[in-house]
Scaffold this motif. Structure first.
Motif, PDB file in Angstrom:
ATOM      1  N   VAL A 105       1.030  -0.850   0.046  1.00  0.00           N
ATOM      2  CA  VAL A 105      -0.275   0.057   0.344  1.00  0.00           C
ATOM      3  C   VAL A 105       0.828   1.521  -0.144  1.00  0.00           C
ATOM      4  CG1 VAL A 105      -1.726   1.668   1.191  1.00  0.00           C
ATOM      5  CG2 VAL A 105      -1.761  -1.538   1.603  1.00  0.00           C
ATOM      6  N   ASP A 106       0.645   2.618  -0.891  1.00  0.00           N
ATOM      7  CA  ASP A 106       1.502   3.505  -1.242  1.00  0.00           C
ATOM      8  C   ASP A 106       1.207   4.419  -0.219  1.00  0.00           C
ATOM      9  OD1 ASP A 106       0.136   4.100  -3.398  1.00  0.00           O
ATOM     10  OD2 ASP A 106       1.593   3.769  -4.708  1.00  0.00           O
ATOM     11  N   GLU A 107       1.318   5.489  -0.360  1.00  0.00           N
ATOM     12  CA  GLU A 107       0.980   6.616   0.112  1.00  0.00           C
ATOM     13  C   GLU A 107      -0.106   7.168  -0.417  1.00  0.00           C
ATOM     14  OE1 GLU A 107       3.666   7.592  -3.228  1.00  0.00           O
ATOM     15  OE2 GLU A 107       4.834   6.815  -1.454  1.00  0.00           O
ATOM     16  N   ARG A 108      -0.374   6.857  -1.807  1.00  0.00           N
ATOM     17  CA  ARG A 108      -1.102   7.474  -2.791  1.00  0.00           C
ATOM     18  C   ARG A 108      -2.529   6.213  -3.181  1.00  0.00           C
ATOM     19  NH1 ARG A 108       1.421   8.886  -8.532  1.00  0.00           N
ATOM     20  NH2 ARG A 108      -1.053   8.662  -8.957  1.00  0.00           N
ATOM     21  N   ALA A 128      -4.563 -15.539  -7.160  1.00  0.00           N
ATOM     22  CA  ALA A 128      -5.021 -14.679  -7.251  1.00  0.00           C
ATOM     23  C   ALA A 128      -4.223 -13.155  -7.548  1.00  0.00           C
ATOM     24  CB  ALA A 128      -6.448 -13.941  -7.350  1.00  0.00           C
ATOM     25  N   CYS A 129      -3.463 -12.218  -8.281  1.00  0.00           N
ATOM     26  CA  CYS A 129      -2.738 -11.162  -8.047  1.00  0.00           C
ATOM     27  C   CYS A 129      -4.157  -9.763  -8.207  1.00  0.00           C
ATOM     28  CB  CYS A 129      -1.643 -11.295  -9.052  1.00  0.00           C
ATOM     29  SG  CYS A 129      -0.350 -11.829  -8.580  1.00  0.00           S
ATOM     30  N   LEU A 130      -3.675  -8.966  -7.127  1.00  0.00           N
ATOM     31  CA  LEU A 130      -4.827  -7.872  -7.402  1.00  0.00           C
ATOM     32  C   LEU A 130      -3.895  -6.376  -7.252  1.00  0.00           C
ATOM     33  CD1 LEU A 130      -6.941  -9.462  -4.925  1.00  0.00           C
ATOM     34  CD2 LEU A 130      -7.823  -9.872  -7.417  1.00  0.00           C
ATOM     35  N   PHE A 131      -4.969  -5.565  -8.227  1.00  0.00           N
ATOM     36  CA  PHE A 131      -4.232  -3.857  -8.020  1.00  0.00           C
ATOM     37  C   PHE A 131      -5.213  -3.581  -8.277  1.00  0.00           C
ATOM     38  CE2 PHE A 131      -1.700  -7.535 -10.463  1.00  0.00           C
ATOM     39  CZ  PHE A 131       0.000  -7.506 -10.071  1.00  0.00           C
ATOM     40  N   GLY A 132      -5.022  -2.345  -7.302  1.00  0.00           N
ATOM     41  CA  GLY A 132      -6.319  -1.249  -7.443  1.00  0.00           C
ATOM     42  C   GLY A 132      -6.068   0.251  -6.335  1.00  0.00           C
ATOM     43  N   VAL A 133      -6.888   0.704  -5.849  1.00  0.00           N
ATOM     44  CA  VAL A 133      -6.606   1.495  -4.983  1.00  0.00           C
ATOM     45  C   VAL A 133      -7.549   1.456  -4.372  1.00  0.00           C
ATOM     46  CG1 VAL A 133      -7.031   4.493  -5.113  1.00  0.00           C
ATOM     47  CG2 VAL A 133      -6.210   3.125  -6.832  1.00  0.00           C
TER      48      VAL A 133
END
Length: 146
Positions: A105-108, A128-133
């Motif tokens: 988890v980054d600063e954005r 599974a690999c997941l990406f998002g905000v």
């Protein structure tokens, strides 16, 4: 408020883990077939299944993989990518447990997660690999009020 939403409102970090369990029924497969129009006979024809070398009809892979949307929906996660690796079939009435861990988890609030799905025999059926905000502080306050 469920546990996933409560934890999200408090703020999420790399290393946080969530677990869900669900049993997939023929009714679930029928509903998924209706929505997606995926009429692959591997899900409906015992004769076809036997020719493919499986012991019975199997659930749609994305139906099983869709367990992650329950977590993501409770979090308010905005998905930007998902990679699935289907390892073993999931049969009607199998009980699947999904363990999902936030790996970054980054600063954005951009996040990555890894999910491992196991059946009632503790066999891995899907990864599974997941990406998002993830939601920011203002969005988490709205989640708290829902």
């Amino acid at each position: 408020m469920n546990d996933i939403r409560r934890r999200t409102v408090a703020g999420l970090n790399a290393g946080d883990t969530f677990t869900l369990t669900r049993t997939f029924t023929e009714k679930d497969v029928d509903a998924f077939t209706e929505v997606t129009r995926d009429h692959n006979p591997i899900h409906s024809s015992k004769r076809f299944v036997e020719l493919k070398g499986f012991s019975d009809r199997i659930c749609h892979g994305l139906l099983v993989g869709g367990m992650i949307t329950e977590m993501g929906g409770q979090m308010g996660w905005l998905a930007s990518g998902m990679n699935f690796r289907f390892i073993q079939p999931v049969y009607f009435n199998d009980t699947i447990t999904c363990h999902c861990t936030l790996t970054a988890v980054d600063e954005r609030n951009r996040a990555e997660a890894a999910a491992v799905f196991t059946n009632q025999h503790q066999e891995i059926v899907l990864e599974a690999c997941l990406f998002g905000v993830l939601p920011n502080a203002r969005e988490r306050r709205v989640l708290q009020d829902l």
